[in-house]
Design a protein around this motif. Structure first.
Motif, PDB file in Angstrom:
ATOM      1  N   GLU A   1      47.940  23.453  45.219  1.00 20.71           N
ATOM      2  CA  GLU A   1      49.108  22.569  45.150  1.00 20.71           C
ATOM      3  C   GLU A   1      49.555  22.357  43.711  1.00 20.71           C
ATOM      4  O   GLU A   1      50.724  22.083  43.450  1.00 20.71           O
TER       5      GLU A   1
ATOM      6  N   SER B   1      36.546  24.319  49.875  1.00 20.89           N
ATOM      7  CA  SER B   1      37.856  24.565  50.487  1.00 20.89           C
ATOM      8  C   SER B   1      38.862  23.468  50.163  1.00 20.89           C
ATOM      9  O   SER B   1      40.038  23.735  49.891  1.00 20.89           O
ATOM     10  N   ASN B   2      38.400  22.195  50.173  1.00 20.54           N
ATOM     11  CA  ASN B   2      39.302  21.083  49.862  1.00 20.54           C
ATOM     12  C   ASN B   2      39.759  21.132  48.409  1.00 20.54           C
ATOM     13  O   ASN B   2      40.925  20.889  48.103  1.00 20.54           O
TER      14      ASN B   2
ATOM     15  N   THR C   1      42.263  24.077  47.977  1.00 22.46           N
ATOM     16  CA  THR C   1      43.557  23.705  48.563  1.00 22.46           C
ATOM     17  C   THR C   1      44.329  22.787  47.628  1.00 22.46           C
ATOM     18  O   THR C   1      45.533  22.958  47.410  1.00 22.46           O
TER      19      THR C   1
ATOM     20  N   SER D   1      41.080  33.885  48.279  1.00 21.86           N
ATOM     21  CA  SER D   1      42.351  33.174  48.240  1.00 21.86           C
ATOM     22  C   SER D   1      43.540  34.143  48.269  1.00 21.86           C
ATOM     23  O   SER D   1      43.458  35.278  47.797  1.00 21.86           O
TER      24      SER D   1
END
Length: 336
Positions: A138, A130-131, A134, A198
């Motif tokens: 970006e 998940s990190n 994310t 996603s």
């Protein structure tokens, strides 16, 4: 009369010359347009890899650009096999680095320019990817709808085939040991499953394509193991039925061990297939994007063909039945 005939001949010759000239200009225009598209696609690919010539995406793009037709030539397939062989050597030396290169390949294939840092997923126990996802979001240009699987030019059309070949050959070349190491496949399947959920279409689309190709390759292995299990079972039964000196305890032990090994491998492959089907297919076959739904149905048809005793059953045929009522004609066609 003779003068009129000559004039008519000259007029016809002039018209033919004009038509030939126009065709030549049109051909040059089409050729120029194709070259421009290829150049733009190469620029896009270059921006993704940031001059990282060692990346799997970069290597696959080189194979793609040298391949003359949309379908992969025997030479191109051999080159992809060599790329995978080199990656396997890296993976044998460092599983962590090998996995990182695969994850980076997935991100590049999604059109993401972000650089994968191992700390984003290795240092967050229990958080999965998940990190990482994310962070990659970006680095994704959400203002642009372009990514390799929707860019309609010859270079990226060839890349789609090369990408699909890559996953199939990767599983095939790792089928003896690496896919059973409880590391590579566990992490890849988890990452792709998370990406499939996603909101970023590029991630969802690319990960679905990768997952479906992975599953097709695993179904082929499952079919092969099924045949091997039948053979081992027959051999063991025949040896056990023998009497007297013809009966060999050593061969019985050998066939018993072979049967056990095949059953263990089959069980692991079945777990992988269930993870992909439940985690990806069962959600993405009804995705809002028609291309994603179509991809799922095409691969389901392949599974039914490769391993009919498992997939040509009511449990899987129902998905075909439901999708036959899809609102998009192109998706319905894939079910037929």
């Amino acid at each position: 009369s003779s003068t009129s005939s000559r004039d008519l001949t000259l007029q016809n010759t002039s018209r033919a010359s004009i038509r030939s000239s126009n065709r030549l200009k049109q051909h040059k225009s089409i050729r120029t347009s194709e070259l421009d598209e290829t150049h733009l696609a190469q620029q896009h690919a270059t921006s993704l890899i940031s001059n990282d010539e060692s990346s799997l995406f970069s290597q696959l793009m080189k194979v793609t650009s040298n391949n003359k037709s949309i379908s992969m030539s025997a030479t191109s397939i051999a080159l992809i096999q060599k790329i995978i062989e080199n990656w396997i050597a890296e993976y044998d030396n460092s599983r962590s680095t090998g996995l990182q290169k695969i994850i980076q390949f997935i991100m590049h294939s999604s059109g993401c320019r972000g650089k994968v840092n191992k700390n984003l997923y290795e240092s967050h126990v229990g958080a999965g990817f998940s990190n990482l996802i994310t962070k990659m979001i970006e680095n994704y240009d959400e203002e642009s709808a372009d990514y390799p699987f929707v860019m309609n030019n010859s270079l990226y059309r060839k890349f789609k085939n090369a990408h699909n070949q890559f996953w199939g050959l990767l599983i095939k070349q790792c089928s003896r040991d690496i896919i059973y190491d409880a590391y590579l496949m566990d992490n890849i399947i988890q990452l792709l499953t998370e990406m499939c959920n996603s909101k970023v279409r590029a991630f969802r689309h690319t990960s679905t394509i990768a997952c479906m190709n992975l599953m097709t390759a695993l179904v082929r292995i499952a079919a092969n193991l099924s045949n091997q299990l039948e053979t081992a079972t027959v051999q063991l039964t025949k040896e056990e039925e023998k009497t007297g000196r013809n009966k060999s305890k050593a061969r019985i032990n050998q066939y018993t061990q072979q049967k056990k090994d095949i059953e263990e491998q089959s069980s692991e492959i079945e777990d992988m297939l269930n993870s992909i089907f439940k985690g990806v297919f069962a959600h993405r076959y009804r995705d809002v994007v028609p291309e994603i739904r179509a991809t799922c149905m095409v691969e389901l048809g392949n599974w039914m063909h490769i391993l009919p005793k498992v997939f040509l059953t009511d449990s899987y045929l129902k998905y075909v039945g439901w999708t036959l009522y899809d609102r998009v004609k192109e998706v319905r066609i894939k079910c037929v």
